[in-house]
Motif scaffolding. Structure first.
Motif, PDB file in Angstrom:
ATOM      1  N   LEU A   4      10.204  -9.539   8.980  1.00  0.00           N
ATOM      2  CA  LEU A   4      11.056  -9.919  10.094  1.00  0.00           C
ATOM      3  C   LEU A   4      12.511  -9.849   9.664  1.00  0.00           C
ATOM      4  CD1 LEU A   4       9.554 -13.029  11.928  1.00  0.00           C
ATOM      5  CD2 LEU A   4       9.280 -10.627  12.450  1.00  0.00           C
ATOM      6  N   ALA A   5      13.362  -9.250  10.486  1.00  0.00           N
ATOM      7  CA  ALA A   5      14.807  -9.339  10.247  1.00  0.00           C
ATOM      8  C   ALA A   5      15.240 -10.794  10.437  1.00  0.00           C
ATOM      9  CB  ALA A   5      15.566  -8.436  11.215  1.00  0.00           C
TER      10      ALA A   5
ATOM     11  N   ASP B 266      12.499  -3.035  18.746  1.00  0.00           N
ATOM     12  CA  ASP B 266      13.394  -2.304  17.844  1.00  0.00           C
ATOM     13  C   ASP B 266      12.918  -2.513  16.419  1.00  0.00           C
ATOM     14  OD1 ASP B 266      15.415  -0.693  16.979  1.00  0.00           O
ATOM     15  OD2 ASP B 266      17.022  -2.155  17.244  1.00  0.00           O
ATOM     16  N   PHE B 267      13.037  -1.476  15.598  1.00  0.00           N
ATOM     17  CA  PHE B 267      12.551  -1.563  14.225  1.00  0.00           C
ATOM     18  C   PHE B 267      13.192  -0.462  13.389  1.00  0.00           C
ATOM     19  CE2 PHE B 267      10.016   1.699  16.147  1.00  0.00           C
ATOM     20  CZ  PHE B 267       9.756   2.600  15.126  1.00  0.00           C
ATOM     21  N   ILE B 268      13.056  -0.580  12.087  1.00  0.00           N
ATOM     22  CA  ILE B 268      13.354   0.504  11.162  1.00  0.00           C
ATOM     23  C   ILE B 268      12.234   0.534  10.141  1.00  0.00           C
ATOM     24  CG2 ILE B 268      15.863   0.517  11.393  1.00  0.00           C
ATOM     25  CD1 ILE B 268      16.087  -1.193   8.942  1.00  0.00           C
ATOM     26  N   THR B 269      12.022   1.688   9.520  1.00  0.00           N
ATOM     27  CA  THR B 269      11.030   1.785   8.457  1.00  0.00           C
ATOM     28  C   THR B 269      11.729   2.011   7.136  1.00  0.00           C
ATOM     29  OG1 THR B 269      10.767   4.152   8.885  1.00  0.00           O
ATOM     30  CG2 THR B 269       9.219   2.642   9.976  1.00  0.00           C
ATOM     31  N   ASN B 270      11.106   1.518   6.084  1.00  0.00           N
ATOM     32  CA  ASN B 270      11.682   1.632   4.758  1.00  0.00           C
ATOM     33  C   ASN B 270      10.561   1.899   3.775  1.00  0.00           C
ATOM     34  OD1 ASN B 270      13.657   1.694   2.862  1.00  0.00           O
ATOM     35  ND2 ASN B 270      13.998  -0.503   2.764  1.00  0.00           N
ATOM     36  N   LEU B 271      10.867   2.620   2.719  1.00  0.00           N
ATOM     37  CA  LEU B 271       9.885   2.917   1.683  1.00  0.00           C
ATOM     38  C   LEU B 271      10.152   1.999   0.501  1.00  0.00           C
ATOM     39  CD1 LEU B 271       7.563   4.988   1.527  1.00  0.00           C
ATOM     40  CD2 LEU B 271       9.068   6.413   0.131  1.00  0.00           C
ATOM     41  N   VAL B 272       9.252   1.066   0.233  1.00  0.00           N
ATOM     42  CA  VAL B 272       9.406   0.086  -0.840  1.00  0.00           C
ATOM     43  C   VAL B 272       8.251   0.246  -1.814  1.00  0.00           C
ATOM     44  CG1 VAL B 272       9.567  -2.352  -1.423  1.00  0.00           C
ATOM     45  CG2 VAL B 272      10.587  -1.506   0.687  1.00  0.00           C
ATOM     46  N   GLN B 273       8.572   0.631  -3.051  1.00  0.00           N
ATOM     47  CA  GLN B 273       7.568   0.823  -4.100  1.00  0.00           C
ATOM     48  C   GLN B 273       6.446   1.744  -3.620  1.00  0.00           C
ATOM     49  OE1 GLN B 273       6.378  -3.134  -5.282  1.00  0.00           O
ATOM     50  NE2 GLN B 273       8.327  -3.527  -6.318  1.00  0.00           N
ATOM     51  N   GLY B 274       6.838   2.811  -2.936  1.00  0.00           N
ATOM     52  CA  GLY B 274       5.869   3.809  -2.504  1.00  0.00           C
ATOM     53  C   GLY B 274       5.117   3.464  -1.239  1.00  0.00           C
ATOM     54  N   ARG B 275       5.362   2.312  -0.620  1.00  0.00           N
ATOM     55  CA  ARG B 275       4.658   1.900   0.589  1.00  0.00           C
ATOM     56  C   ARG B 275       5.647   1.819   1.747  1.00  0.00           C
ATOM     57  NH1 ARG B 275      -0.385  -0.362   0.062  1.00  0.00           N
ATOM     58  NH2 ARG B 275      -0.077  -1.514   1.996  1.00  0.00           N
ATOM     59  N   THR B 276       5.161   2.234   2.918  1.00  0.00           N
ATOM     60  CA  THR B 276       5.992   2.163   4.120  1.00  0.00           C
ATOM     61  C   THR B 276       5.957   0.740   4.666  1.00  0.00           C
ATOM     62  OG1 THR B 276       5.562   4.458   4.664  1.00  0.00           O
ATOM     63  CG2 THR B 276       6.354   3.044   6.440  1.00  0.00           C
TER      64      THR B 276
ATOM     65  N   LEU C 189      13.142  -5.647  13.979  1.00  0.00           N
ATOM     66  CA  LEU C 189      14.474  -6.101  14.372  1.00  0.00           C
ATOM     67  C   LEU C 189      14.472  -6.890  15.681  1.00  0.00           C
ATOM     68  CD1 LEU C 189      16.484  -2.833  13.593  1.00  0.00           C
ATOM     69  CD2 LEU C 189      16.158  -4.819  12.118  1.00  0.00           C
ATOM     70  N   ASN C 190      13.526  -6.559  16.571  1.00  0.00           N
ATOM     71  CA  ASN C 190      13.459  -7.267  17.852  1.00  0.00           C
ATOM     72  C   ASN C 190      12.042  -7.118  18.387  1.00  0.00           C
ATOM     73  OD1 ASN C 190      14.167  -8.712  20.095  1.00  0.00           O
ATOM     74  ND2 ASN C 190      15.303  -7.049  21.078  1.00  0.00           N
ATOM     75  N   ALA C 191      11.535  -8.174  18.996  1.00  0.00           N
ATOM     76  CA  ALA C 191      10.174  -8.157  19.526  1.00  0.00           C
ATOM     77  C   ALA C 191      10.115  -9.027  20.770  1.00  0.00           C
ATOM     78  CB  ALA C 191       9.181  -8.650  18.480  1.00  0.00           C
ATOM     79  N   ARG C 192       9.237  -8.633  21.689  1.00  0.00           N
ATOM     80  CA  ARG C 192       9.052  -9.394  22.922  1.00  0.00           C
ATOM     81  C   ARG C 192       7.638  -9.978  22.931  1.00  0.00           C
ATOM     82  NH1 ARG C 192      10.039  -5.935  28.039  1.00  0.00           N
ATOM     83  NH2 ARG C 192      12.213  -6.182  27.329  1.00  0.00           N
TER      84      ARG C 192
END
Length: 683
Positions: free
Chosen positions: A68-69, A91-101, A106-109
């Motif tokens: 969660l942001a 709203d969201f973003i994806t990130n690669l952390v230690q080889g995992r997505t 950022l926002n949820a309803r």
């Protein structure tokens, strides 16, 4: 794993998040279930604002790890988000952390609380591996059946897919719904990015830590570049390659933590996204002269934070803070990064219909005229600020005033004297006088822009209009910077008002209410009387301190020791400075009115070289009383265009409407005649 749709959840919704590419501005908004929530332990000193929560999102078939942001942590603390609740991802973003997505939510309803876990989901990355393995086996079988050079040892799966994908020239992504967006070469055009080899670089996270999708270096070394559009605060290491599109001046700051200097840049890369970078303290000395407008640099080692959108006009939702440890290197400009990316409004007339007040706008226009340089005193810092108004026109036969500040205002007369075409980016739209424009730290004004930067057709249309119509002195345009505006700005001939409008329109009446806002009036009038017989002279004695905070403005009084004391700076000076202040009567064919005249306007009215100190020394201390009379008599019965502020003020126990002259200019009879003829022709 069943393919039947799961009630209330978006089928393959997790896969949509997993496969989402930042190259597209359209983000999926699937409805998913949060099947697990866990508070991430932090340092003992962390406060509630820094708490982090890990979540697991499921579509009933697959699940994906998420965070969660911090700005939506309140949804946990107030009980909106609980385990097994259903939400729509807004709203969201994806990130690669230690080889995992990992998905950063950022926002949820909230859509409801299910009370139990739906389906039996599996890890989306495991499903992706299984699907990729199945796809590769099929591809390997096809390869072995068709090759004439079949070696005994099977080729690696990723080599087969790479060869097949590159050789067929297909610009689409592999037929694998679990495929991750991979690194793309920065020298590939946006529309062909997916044609690049998805497996050229097996180590997408070579910087470690924050990870993310990177653009490969076109110069052949091992550095990877991160598109600005993919930067986020969860990335620890990154390098961008960008052009400096705007460079601000060095400013000073002071607060409870200390004081120092700073400057800011706007950086644009080939993803078409720009970001603000700010340099503090020692970084100012190291980088200010290095960073040149329109040059291209690689930048790494800065700190990313959420942008303050009140002051930041860049597209990126983040901004970079740079210090002396930031790595910056100038690189060759290969032309792939544009000089600027504009989002032009249709024309100046659209400022009234399509642009929000206090929003920003880009426009292409001609600088028709440049006003005089004026000064205002900042209420916050008490510093004197230089300003100048430019009149912009375009093919909509509409004009608007653009106020420039500081050094830009000082050089405006010489810079824009040949009526150039300008591309103006990120100017603030104001209702300060109908519609008007103002520059800010993010504004960029480009003289004689190139067609490839602003659009050849748009540029040629404006040039043709100006050449055939707009430059004609008899051509009339409508000004949308109307007479309601203040700050000394002169309005067009059509927007002037007669003196009687002060009473007819109850000007100054609004300022007696809680909003305390004055009204503004531009009028052509004649001075019929100057009240110069005030005791002591038509001036006041001001502080002799020309520096901050006084600037020769506050009143100074003589002490018993013969010095001049100022309450503002609490200093006693050996001398004072006299500044004009007197009343005058103006008249036109509709009415008369008393107005107040202050020092700058009085000096313009009385003539060049006439100051209050000069008149005091020669006429009061000296014997040239006749000169005093002649200076004021010469100004009587002269015609001027006056900009006046009309405001209600308390005088003793009585409420009075006071009219003050804030700007004036002598009547240009040639232009006045042309304006009158144009007005008659419209009747």
């Amino acid at each position: 794993m069943s393919n039947a749709p799961i009630p209330n959840l978006t089928p393959q919704g997790v896969t949509q998040l997993y496969n989402h590419s930042s190259d597209t501005n359209i983000k999926p908004t699937p409805t998913l279930q949060i099947i697990n929530i866990k508070k991430v332990s932090g340092s003992a000193s962390s406060n509630a604002n820094n708490e982090r929560y890990r979540v697991v999102l499921s579509d009933g078939q697959c699940y994906i790890q998420g965070m969660l942001a911090t700005q939506i942590n309140y949804m946990i603390t107030d009980g909106t988000l609980v385990e097994n609740c259903v939400v729509q991802v807004m709203d969201f973003i994806t990130n690669l952390v230690q080889g995992r997505t990992v998905v950063i939510l950022l926002n949820a309803r909230p859509k409801g609380k299910q009370g139990y876990k739906i389906g039996n989901p599996v890890d989306v990355s495991t499903a992706a591996t299984a699907a990729a393995s199945s796809s590769n086996k099929q591809g390997n079988s096809n390869y072995n059946n068709t090759t004439t050079n079949n070696n005994n040892g099977a080729k690696p799966m990723y080599n087969q897919q790479r060869q097949q994908y590159n050789n067929n020239g297909n610009n689409n992504r592999p037929n694998n719904m679990y495929a991750r967006p991979q690194a793309v070469a920065s020298n590939v055009s946006p529309q062909n990015r997916y044609a690049s080899n998805s497996y050229n670089n097996q180590n997408n996270n070579s910087f470690g830590g924050g990870g993310g999708t990177h653009t490969s270096n076109p110069h052949g070394n091992n550095t990877l570049y991160t598109p600005i559009s993919q930067l986020n605060i969860y990335m620890s290491k990154w390098t961008i390659r960008a052009r400096v599109t705007n460079k601000g001046p060095i400013k000073t700051w002071s607060n409870a933590k200390g004081e120092g200097r700073l400057f800011s840049l706007d950086l644009l890369d080939d993803s078409g996204t720009d970001i603000r970078a700010t340099f503090f303290k020692e970084a100012v000395d190291r980088f200010y002269d290095l960073m040149m407008l329109n040059h291209v640099y690689t930048i790494s080692g800065g700190k990313l934070k959420v942008a303050n959108m009140q002051w930041n006009t860049c597209k990126s939702g983040f901004e970079i803070t740079c210090d002396v440890n930031t790595e910056i290197h100038e690189v060759k400009d290969d032309g792939r990064i544009q000089r600027n990316v504009y989002e032009f409004i249709d024309d100046i007339a659209a400022l009234e219909t399509s642009c929000e007040v206090n929003g920003n706008a880009d426009l292409l226009a001609v600088v028709k005229s440049v006003g005089p340089v004026g000064t205002v005193t900042s209420k916050r810092t008490q510093q004197e600020l230089f300003k100048c108004d430019l009149t912009l026109v375009d093919q909509s036969n509409t004009s608007v005033n653009l106020t420039v500040w500081g050094e830009e205002a000082k050089t405006a007369a010489s810079k824009y004297d040949r009526t150039p075409i300008v591309a103006v980016k990120k100017v603030r739209v104001s209702d300060y006088g109908g519609r008007s424009l103002g520059t800010s730290s993010g504004t960029n004004i480009v003289l004689d822009p190139r067609g490839e930067d602003v659009g050849v057709q748009r540029l040629e249309t404006l040039k043709s209009w100006w050449r055939n119509q707009g430059s004609n002195v008899s051509h009339s345009v409508k000004s949308i910077s109307g007479s309601a505006g203040g700050g000394g700005r002169m309005v067009s001939f059509e927007d002037r008002k007669p003196i009687r409008a002060i009473k007819d329109e109850n000007m100054g009446g609004n300022s007696a209410s809680m909003d305390n806002k004055p009204d503004w009036l531009t009028v052509k009038a004649c001075f019929t009387f100057l009240k110069k017989d005030k005791e002591g002279g038509p001036w006041y004695t001001a502080c002799g301190n020309a520096d901050e905070p006084c600037k020769n403005r506050p009143k100074a009084t003589m002490t018993t020791e013969g010095t001049w004391h100022c309450d503002k700076c609490n200093r006693a000076m050996p001398n004072c400075v006299r500044r004009f202040i007197f009343s005058a009567c103006i008249t036109d064919d509709t009415s008369t009115s008393w107005v107040s005249i202050f020092n700058e306007q009085a000096e313009m009215l009385l003539g060049e070289g006439i100051t209050a100190d000069m008149l005091y020394e020669r006429c009061f201390e000296g014997s040239e009383q006749e000169m005093f009379e002649s200076v004021f008599n010469k100004a009587n019965f002269t015609d001027w265009v006056l900009k006046c502020r009309v405001k209600s003020e308390m005088v003793g126990d009585e409420q009075r409407v006071k009219t003050s002259v804030v700007n004036l200019m002598p009547v240009d009879y040639v232009q006045e005649s042309r304006d009158m003829l144009a007005a008659i022709n419209k009747m």
